[in-house]
Motif scaffolding. Structure first.
Motif, PDB file in Angstrom:
ATOM      1  N   PHE A 161       0.859  -1.173   0.000  1.00 20.19           N
ATOM      2  CA  PHE A 161       0.000   0.000   0.000  1.00 20.19           C
ATOM      3  C   PHE A 161       0.898   1.226   0.000  1.00 20.19           C
ATOM      4  O   PHE A 161       1.518   1.547   1.030  1.00 20.19           O
ATOM      5  CB  PHE A 161      -0.918   0.010   1.240  1.00 20.19           C
ATOM      6  N   ASN A 162       1.015   1.825  -1.184  1.00 21.06           N
ATOM      7  CA  ASN A 162       1.879   3.000  -1.342  1.00 21.06           C
ATOM      8  C   ASN A 162       3.270   2.707  -0.785  1.00 21.06           C
ATOM      9  O   ASN A 162       3.855   3.519  -0.075  1.00 21.06           O
ATOM     10  CB  ASN A 162       1.264   4.222  -0.668  1.00 21.06           C
ATOM     11  N   GLY A 163       3.777   1.494  -1.078  1.00 19.24           N
ATOM     12  CA  GLY A 163       5.130   1.117  -0.687  1.00 19.24           C
ATOM     13  C   GLY A 163       5.248   0.397   0.628  1.00 19.24           C
ATOM     14  O   GLY A 163       6.331  -0.112   0.973  1.00 19.24           O
ATOM     15  N   ILE A 164       4.163   0.288   1.404  1.00 20.15           N
ATOM     16  CA  ILE A 164       4.193  -0.401   2.695  1.00 20.15           C
ATOM     17  C   ILE A 164       3.669  -1.811   2.489  1.00 20.15           C
ATOM     18  O   ILE A 164       2.525  -2.002   2.046  1.00 20.15           O
ATOM     19  CB  ILE A 164       3.358   0.341   3.762  1.00 20.15           C
ATOM     20  N   ARG A 165       4.526  -2.795   2.777  1.00 14.71           N
ATOM     21  CA  ARG A 165       4.192  -4.204   2.533  1.00 14.71           C
ATOM     22  C   ARG A 165       2.996  -4.636   3.388  1.00 14.71           C
ATOM     23  O   ARG A 165       2.919  -4.324   4.588  1.00 14.71           O
ATOM     24  CB  ARG A 165       5.397  -5.072   2.869  1.00 14.71           C
ATOM     25  N   ALA A 166       2.026  -5.346   2.773  1.00 18.90           N
ATOM     26  CA  ALA A 166       0.821  -5.816   3.447  1.00 18.90           C
ATOM     27  C   ALA A 166       0.820  -7.327   3.556  1.00 18.90           C
ATOM     28  O   ALA A 166       1.530  -8.024   2.826  1.00 18.90           O
ATOM     29  CB  ALA A 166      -0.427  -5.343   2.702  1.00 18.90           C
ATOM     30  N   SER A 167       0.015  -7.840   4.458  1.00 16.52           N
ATOM     31  CA  SER A 167      -0.114  -9.284   4.660  1.00 16.52           C
ATOM     32  C   SER A 167      -1.264  -9.808   3.824  1.00 16.52           C
ATOM     33  O   SER A 167      -2.364  -9.239   3.808  1.00 16.52           O
ATOM     34  CB  SER A 167      -0.385  -9.572   6.146  1.00 16.52           C
ATOM     35  N   VAL A 168      -0.985 -10.935   3.093  1.00 19.88           N
ATOM     36  CA  VAL A 168      -2.006 -11.579   2.263  1.00 19.88           C
ATOM     37  C   VAL A 168      -2.552 -12.768   3.049  1.00 19.88           C
ATOM     38  O   VAL A 168      -1.809 -13.689   3.384  1.00 19.88           O
ATOM     39  CB  VAL A 168      -1.427 -12.040   0.912  1.00 19.88           C
ATOM     40  N   SER A 169      -3.850 -12.743   3.318  1.00 17.67           N
ATOM     41  CA  SER A 169      -4.430 -13.824   4.131  1.00 17.67           C
ATOM     42  C   SER A 169      -4.947 -14.977   3.294  1.00 17.67           C
ATOM     43  O   SER A 169      -4.974 -16.118   3.746  1.00 17.67           O
ATOM     44  CB  SER A 169      -5.558 -13.263   5.007  1.00 17.67           C
ATOM     45  N   SER A 170      -5.374 -14.709   2.057  1.00 15.66           N
ATOM     46  CA  SER A 170      -5.796 -15.801   1.169  1.00 15.66           C
ATOM     47  C   SER A 170      -5.593 -15.365  -0.276  1.00 15.66           C
ATOM     48  O   SER A 170      -5.539 -14.165  -0.578  1.00 15.66           O
ATOM     49  CB  SER A 170      -7.261 -16.181   1.429  1.00 15.66           C
ATOM     50  N   ALA A 171      -5.481 -16.358  -1.184  1.00 11.92           N
ATOM     51  CA  ALA A 171      -5.159 -16.025  -2.580  1.00 11.92           C
ATOM     52  C   ALA A 171      -5.697 -17.076  -3.526  1.00 11.92           C
ATOM     53  O   ALA A 171      -5.738 -18.278  -3.228  1.00 11.92           O
ATOM     54  CB  ALA A 171      -3.645 -15.887  -2.746  1.00 11.92           C
ATOM     55  N   THR A 172      -6.147 -16.597  -4.690  1.00  9.39           N
ATOM     56  CA  THR A 172      -6.421 -17.448  -5.853  1.00  9.39           C
ATOM     57  C   THR A 172      -5.726 -16.773  -7.031  1.00  9.39           C
ATOM     58  O   THR A 172      -5.085 -15.720  -6.877  1.00  9.39           O
ATOM     59  CB  THR A 172      -7.932 -17.582  -6.123  1.00  9.39           C
ATOM     60  N   LYS A 173      -5.847 -17.320  -8.229  1.00 16.88           N
ATOM     61  CA  LYS A 173      -5.216 -16.707  -9.396  1.00 16.88           C
ATOM     62  C   LYS A 173      -5.869 -15.381  -9.761  1.00 16.88           C
ATOM     63  O   LYS A 173      -5.271 -14.566 -10.467  1.00 16.88           O
ATOM     64  CB  LYS A 173      -5.273 -17.665 -10.584  1.00 16.88           C
ATOM     65  N   THR A 174      -7.118 -15.146  -9.229  1.00 13.35           N
ATOM     66  CA  THR A 174      -7.832 -13.921  -9.621  1.00 13.35           C
ATOM     67  C   THR A 174      -8.220 -13.045  -8.427  1.00 13.35           C
ATOM     68  O   THR A 174      -8.840 -12.000  -8.626  1.00 13.35           O
ATOM     69  CB  THR A 174      -9.112 -14.289 -10.391  1.00 13.35           C
ATOM     70  N   GLU A 175      -7.878 -13.470  -7.195  1.00 11.88           N
ATOM     71  CA  GLU A 175      -8.345 -12.677  -6.042  1.00 11.88           C
ATOM     72  C   GLU A 175      -7.361 -12.792  -4.892  1.00 11.88           C
ATOM     73  O   GLU A 175      -6.901 -13.887  -4.551  1.00 11.88           O
ATOM     74  CB  GLU A 175      -9.730 -13.153  -5.582  1.00 11.88           C
ATOM     75  N   LEU A 176      -7.053 -11.650  -4.299  1.00  6.92           N
ATOM     76  CA  LEU A 176      -6.211 -11.608  -3.104  1.00  6.92           C
ATOM     77  C   LEU A 176      -6.967 -10.897  -1.985  1.00  6.92           C
ATOM     78  O   LEU A 176      -7.622  -9.872  -2.222  1.00  6.92           O
ATOM     79  CB  LEU A 176      -4.904 -10.852  -3.388  1.00  6.92           C
ATOM     80  N   ILE A 177      -6.896 -11.460  -0.765  1.00  2.00           N
ATOM     81  CA  ILE A 177      -7.480 -10.819   0.422  1.00  2.00           C
ATOM     82  C   ILE A 177      -6.323 -10.333   1.279  1.00  2.00           C
ATOM     83  O   ILE A 177      -5.470 -11.132   1.709  1.00  2.00           O
ATOM     84  CB  ILE A 177      -8.353 -11.782   1.231  1.00  2.00           C
ATOM     85  N   VAL A 178      -6.273  -9.003   1.512  1.00  2.81           N
ATOM     86  CA  VAL A 178      -5.144  -8.418   2.226  1.00  2.81           C
ATOM     87  C   VAL A 178      -5.647  -7.516   3.353  1.00  2.81           C
ATOM     88  O   VAL A 178      -6.813  -7.108   3.365  1.00  2.81           O
ATOM     89  CB  VAL A 178      -4.239  -7.619   1.267  1.00  2.81           C
ATOM     90  N   THR A 179      -4.729  -7.205   4.275  1.00  6.91           N
ATOM     91  CA  THR A 179      -5.032  -6.323   5.400  1.00  6.91           C
ATOM     92  C   THR A 179      -4.212  -5.046   5.267  1.00  6.91           C
ATOM     93  O   THR A 179      -2.997  -5.104   5.017  1.00  6.91           O
ATOM     94  CB  THR A 179      -4.698  -7.011   6.731  1.00  6.91           C
ATOM     95  N   VAL A 180      -4.902  -3.907   5.456  1.00  7.59           N
ATOM     96  CA  VAL A 180      -4.203  -2.622   5.359  1.00  7.59           C
ATOM     97  C   VAL A 180      -3.160  -2.547   6.469  1.00  7.59           C
ATOM     98  O   VAL A 180      -3.497  -2.670   7.652  1.00  7.59           O
ATOM     99  CB  VAL A 180      -5.192  -1.446   5.476  1.00  7.59           C
TER     100      VAL A 180
END
Length: 563
Positions: free
Chosen positions: A76-95
């Motif tokens: 997020f604007n250069g600040i690394r975020a944590s990815v909680s789940s992923a598919t080839k078309t969707e990522l769920i992340v936390t700000v």
């Protein structure tokens, strides 16, 4: 020329062998296989939402993402975020912490920049004007990051949206909506939510069943916003606290308290009060009555619940014949068997509500009650510790150290002589008691007197001879009377009535020298806690017979049954 051809041929064969060995090594051990992942361009199509606070969740929609969350690098604007789940078309992340407004980027080797994500502070509730309220009441919410207009804010009480009356930068005024229940109070602005975990909504009583009952009946109260802990729900019947047996948020099961009277049911939780619209009607109940057998005129005490404390508001009848009520409390009625009554049930009516005894009161003409009053000024006497006889005392000190005379009278014996007692031969004495009239002096200290009879068939009058009372022979039978508190002239009759002395009377009337019309003498001696009394304010003071006030003398009440 031939040599050069042979060398080239040998070289080709060696190269071929080397390649075959390399392939064999790769096929024998997967750990040595190196298969590079094809590098496909990642694309961010959209993000949802496009704004939020630190810690909020964002969904990134696109293509060519890795299904392994850790293989996706999101910033997020250069600040690394944590990815909680992923598919080839969707990522769920936390700000992440420290993020500021700017583009979201996704990458493996080269970052691909996507839409701008705006950091917006979520609303915060710092204070409410009350910790709980009823439906329709006004609540002031104070905090930060509220929307600028009413339409920018959604306020809800445990999910039920409320009406917003007004709003400023740090204050929202709302009305508790219909249907609100105890739970979170939330303020939502642009999808971001601030909350306090519990806001109490006042309980509401919708109905109760049954609508009338007696003490200890179980009543079901239906409503809203009750506490599931029975002990938190304070339920009362017309001000008398009841026991809550079980509780849910919409139902309470309670027991009607013993002293309840007709009136509203109230439920109080955390200082929030609900009152029933209708009265709960308490129905009187008869638990017992004593005695169970008697003749017209005998006193009967009815025990139960929900009687009126005003005697005339209790309508009592014996098998349909009206009786007079002389005293009453919420749990006791004192009355007497009316003339003309016959064996049957006792009925008590209070405010139109009727209680009927389960057993008959037996009116038996073979049961006779007689009352013999003191009828001579010299028949209620005191004997001082030194033997002096006081035949004309103005009152009788029971268990009290008398300092009135000189020298002190001290701890006295009391003598009561009753004359012209008629008890037929062969009767069974059911009960016998002496009733005093209390004077104006109050007394609450523990006081004990032991009652004896004079062991003679016909008691002679008292004289002023020293020790005239002590010199008399006593019956073997005796009764110990622990005297209740006396409150002066208003002392209830039950508290100034002795214990049963029928055994003493039986001993006297079975003597060979007993005859109808004879006199009986009863002697009271301090015992137990009163035996060593040295003060003049620790006992009880009773009136003596006075020719001008004959009703102030003691009475002997005897109930007997003939054959």
């Amino acid at each position: 020329m031939r040599k050069q051809f042979i060398f080239s041929k040998i070289s080709s064969i060696l190269i071929l062998i080397t390649m075959m060995l390399s392939l064999a090594i790769i096929s024998c051990d997967d750990d040595f296989r190196i298969i590079p992942e094809p590098q496909e361009n990642q694309v961010i199509n959209s993000i949802e939402p496009s704004f939020g606070d630190i810690g909020s969740t964002v969904t990134i929609i696109g293509v060519n993402f890795s299904p392994v969350p850790s293989n996706n690098r999101v910033s997020f604007n250069g600040i690394r975020a944590s990815v909680s789940s992923a598919t080839k078309t969707e990522l769920i992340v936390t700000v992440p912490e420290g993020a500021i407004t700017g583009p979201i980027s996704v990458g493996k080797i080269i970052d691909v920049e996507g839409p701008v994500f705006s950091i917006v502070d979520a609303p915060q509730i710092t204070e409410v004007s009350v910790i709980g309220a009823a439906v329709g009441e006004t609540v002031i919410i104070r905090g930060e990051n509220f929307g600028e207009t009413i339409s920018d804010n959604i306020v809800a009480f445990n999910g039920t949206v409320s009406e917003i009356v007004s709003i400023s930068n740090n204050e929202i005024i709302v009305i508790v909506p219909e249907g609100a229940t105890t739970g979170p109070l939330t303020v939502e602005v642009m999808g971001l939510i601030g909350m306090i975990e519990v806001f109490n909504i006042a309980p509401e009583i919708i109905s109760f069943n049954p609508e009338r009952g007696i003490a200890n009946d179980e009543i079901t109260i239906l409503g809203t916003n009750f506490n599931t802990d029975p002990n938190i729900n304070n339920v009362s019947f017309n001000g008398v606290l009841a026991t809550v047996i079980s509780a849910t948020t919409t139902e309470l099961i309670v027991s009607v308290p013993l002293d309840a009277s007709t009136g509203k049911i109230a439920v109080e939780i955390e200082n929030l009060l609900a009152t029933s619209e209708n009265d709960f009607i308490t129905v009187p109940s008869i638990e017992a009555f004593t005695p169970e057998v008697g003749t017209p005129g005998i006193e009967v005490i009815i025990s139960g619940a929900n009687f009126s404390t005003t005697p005339e508001d209790n309508i009592v009848s014996f098998n349909g014949v009206s009786a007079v009520v002389t005293q009453s409390t919420a749990t006791s009625i004192t009355t007497s068997v009316p003339d003309g009554s016959e064996t049957g049930l006792i009925m008590v009516e209070v405010n139109g509500q009727i209680a009927i005894s389960t057993n008959d009161f037996i009116v038996d003409n073979s049961v006779v009650t007689i009352a013999i009053p003191i009828n001579d000024i010299n028949d209620d006497v005191e004997e001082a510790e030194d033997g002096r006889m006081l035949l004309d005392s103005g009152d009788l000190e029971l268990g009290e150290f008398d300092t009135f005379s000189t020298p002190d009278v001290g701890l006295q014996k009391i003598g009561l002589r009753f004359n012209n007692i008629v008890i037929p031969m062969g009767v069974i004495i059911q009960e016998a008691k002496i009733v005093f009239v209390a004077d104006q002096t109050e007394g609450a200290n523990p006081t004990e007197m032991t009652i004896f009879g004079e062991n003679i068939g016909n008691a002679s009058p008292y004289t002023e001879d020293i020790g005239n009372l002590s010199a008399r022979s006593l019956t073997t039978a005796n009764s110990v009377w622990n005297i209740p508190e006396w409150v002066g002239t208003e002392t209830p009759i039950a508290d100034r009535t002795t214990v049963d002395i029928s055994a003493i009377i039986n001993e006297i009337i079975t003597r060979g020298d007993w005859a109808n019309g004879n006199s009986m003498n009863f002697i009271f001696q301090a015992s137990g806690v009163s035996a060593g009394a040295t003060e003049n304010n620790v006992g009880r003071e009773a009136e003596t017979y006075d020719i001008d006030n004959p009703q102030e003398g003691a009475q002997l009440i005897i109930t007997y049954m003939t054959n």
